[in-house]
Design an enzyme around this catalytic site. Structure first.
Site, PDB file in Angstrom:
ATOM      1  N   LYS A 100       0.972  -1.445   0.005  1.00 44.91           N
ATOM      2  CA  LYS A 100       0.203   0.232  -0.412  1.00 44.91           C
ATOM      3  C   LYS A 100       0.871   1.341   0.347  1.00 44.91           C
ATOM      4  O   LYS A 100       0.592   1.780  -0.879  1.00 44.91           O
ATOM      5  CB  LYS A 100      -0.769   0.407   1.271  1.00 44.91           C
ATOM      6  CG  LYS A 100      -1.585  -1.083   1.342  1.00 44.91           C
ATOM      7  CD  LYS A 100      -2.495  -1.097   2.386  1.00 44.91           C
ATOM      8  CE  LYS A 100      -2.443  -1.714   3.303  1.00 44.91           C
ATOM      9  NZ  LYS A 100      -3.522  -0.948   4.347  1.00 44.91           N
ATOM     10  N   GLN A 104      -4.817  -0.769   9.927  1.00 45.65           N
ATOM     11  CA  GLN A 104      -4.247  -2.158   9.698  1.00 45.65           C
ATOM     12  C   GLN A 104      -4.524  -3.465  11.151  1.00 45.65           C
ATOM     13  O   GLN A 104      -3.977  -2.836  11.820  1.00 45.65           O
ATOM     14  CB  GLN A 104      -2.950  -2.110   9.621  1.00 45.65           C
ATOM     15  CG  GLN A 104      -2.641  -3.305   8.912  1.00 45.65           C
ATOM     16  CD  GLN A 104      -2.996  -3.945   7.580  1.00 45.65           C
ATOM     17  OE1 GLN A 104      -2.936  -2.522   6.997  1.00 45.65           O
ATOM     18  NE2 GLN A 104      -3.357  -4.679   7.571  1.00 45.65           N
ATOM     19  N   ASP A 118     -11.008   2.708   3.785  1.00 43.92           N
ATOM     20  CA  ASP A 118     -10.849   1.273   4.074  1.00 43.92           C
ATOM     21  C   ASP A 118     -12.619   0.653   3.905  1.00 43.92           C
ATOM     22  O   ASP A 118     -13.123  -0.742   4.008  1.00 43.92           O
ATOM     23  CB  ASP A 118     -10.277   0.389   5.456  1.00 43.92           C
ATOM     24  CG  ASP A 118      -9.279  -0.242   4.903  1.00 43.92           C
ATOM     25  OD1 ASP A 118      -8.859  -0.488   3.428  1.00 43.92           O
ATOM     26  OD2 ASP A 118      -8.303  -0.387   5.589  1.00 43.92           O
TER      27      ASP A 118
END
Ligand code: NAD
Length: 241
Positions: A6, A50, A73
Site C-alpha cells: 500500500k 491495519q 477502507d
C-alpha cells in the site's frame, strides 16, 4: 506484505503515505487521539487502521473513530450501512476489487447464483451485499454451514474467503463457474497460496483468480481509487484551518 505494498503504491502514484507504528501495548486513548488528529488534518484524505489490532484496543470502537469521509477502507459502520443500501460510499477495497474483476469478465450478474464462503466484515459480508445489489442470488456460507460442497457446486460465481489453503477442491466447483480466490495463506515453505486448489479447479472454471497476483493487487488498486474519491469529495468546514 500488504502494508508495504500500500505504502509503495501510494508513493508510485504520487500520494503522501505515512505509516504510524505503535508498540503492541499502546493505550486505547493514544490510538483514539492519533485518529482524531488525522481526522482533522487537511493534508490527509484517507485513514487506514491495519487489522488485526491487539485485543485490548477494541477494534470496533477504533474503526468507529475514523471520520467516515476518510474511511477509505470502508470499515466504518456508516459506510457498511450505505453499502447495504446500495448507496454511494466507500466500499471495502477487497470486495470492490472483486466486483471490478467480475465486471471485466463482461458476465451479466443478474440472476446468477453467487456463493460466498466467509462472513467477515472485511470480505464475506460486504461482497455478499454487493453481489446481491447486482441482482445475484446470494448464499453466504461460514464455519457452521452444513453441506458446503453441495452449496458450492450450485455456484455460478464462487467467492472463497476462508483463510485455509486449497480448501476449495475441483469436485466442489460447477463446470464453467467463475472462481474468485480471496485467501492469502502462507505455507511452511514460505510460499503464498490461496483457498482454492488452483491447478485442478482452473480446468473446470470459466474464469479464476490466481494467488498471488489475483485479488491482492485489485485490493490495493481499489484502495487507491477510494483515496482519490475521498480527495475529490471531502469538504472542509469553512472555519477550520
Ligand atoms: P476471517 O478469518 O475473518 O473469516 C474467515 C471466514 O471463513 C469466517 O467467516 C468463517 O466462518 C469461514 N470459515 C472458516 N472455516 C470454514 C469452513 N470450514 N467452512 C466454511 N467457512 C469457513 O478472514 P477474512 O479476513 O475474511 O479473510 C479470509 C481470507 O482472505 C484470509 O486468508 C485473508 O488473509 C484473505 N484476505 C485477502 C485479501 C486480499 O486482498 N486478497 C484481503 C482480505 C483478506
Amino acid at each position: 506484505m500488504y502494508v508495504n505494498r500500500k505504502h509503495r503504491t501510494c508513493l508510485e502514484l504520487g500520494m503522501l503515505s505515512e505509516l504510524r507504528k505503535f508498540p503492541g501495548n499502546v493505550s486505547y486513548s493514544r490510538i483514539i487521539q492519533e485518529i482524531k488528529s488525522l481526522n482533522n488534518d487537511r493534508k490527509v484524505h484517507g485513514i487506514l487502521v491495519q487489522l488485526p489490532l491487539p485485543e485490548h484496543l477494541n477494534h470496533k470502537k477504533v474503526l468507529e473513530t475514523v471520520d467516515p469521509k476518510k474511511d477509505v477502507d470502508g470499515l466504518h459502520p456508516y459506510n457498511h450501512g450505505k453499502n447495504l443500501l446500495g448507496k454511494d460510499c466507500f466500499r471495502p477495497a477487497t470486495p470492490r476489487g472483486i466486483m471490478t474483476l467480475l465486471e471485466r469478465t463482461k458476465t451479466r450478474l443478474e440472476g446468477k447464483h453467487a456463493v460466498v464462503i466467509g462472513r467477515s466484515n472485511i470480505v464475506g459480508k460486504p461482497i455478499a451485499v454487493m453481489l446481491l445489489n447486482s441482482d445475484c442470488t446470494v448464499t453466504i456460507c461460514h464455519s457452521k454451514t452444513r453441506n458446503l460442497p453441495s452449496l458450492c457446486r450450485q455456484a455460478d460465481i464462487l467467492v472463497a474467503a476462508v483463510g485455509k489453503p486449497h480448501f476449495i477442491k475441483a469436485n466442489m466447483v460447477k463446470k464453467g463457474a467463475i472462481v474468485i480466490d480471496v485467501g492469502i495463506n502462507r505455507l511452511k515453505d514460505g510460499k503464498i497460496t490461496g483457498d482454492v486448489d488452483f491447478e485442478n479447479v482452473r480446468k473446470k472454471a470459466s474464469w479464476i483468480t490466481p494467488v498471488p497476483k489475483g485479488v491482492g493487487p485489485m485490493t490495493i488498486a481499489s484502495l487507491m481509487e477510494n483515496t482519490v474519491k475521498a480527495c475529490k469529495e471531502i469538504e472542509w468546514p469553512k472555519n477550520s484551518d
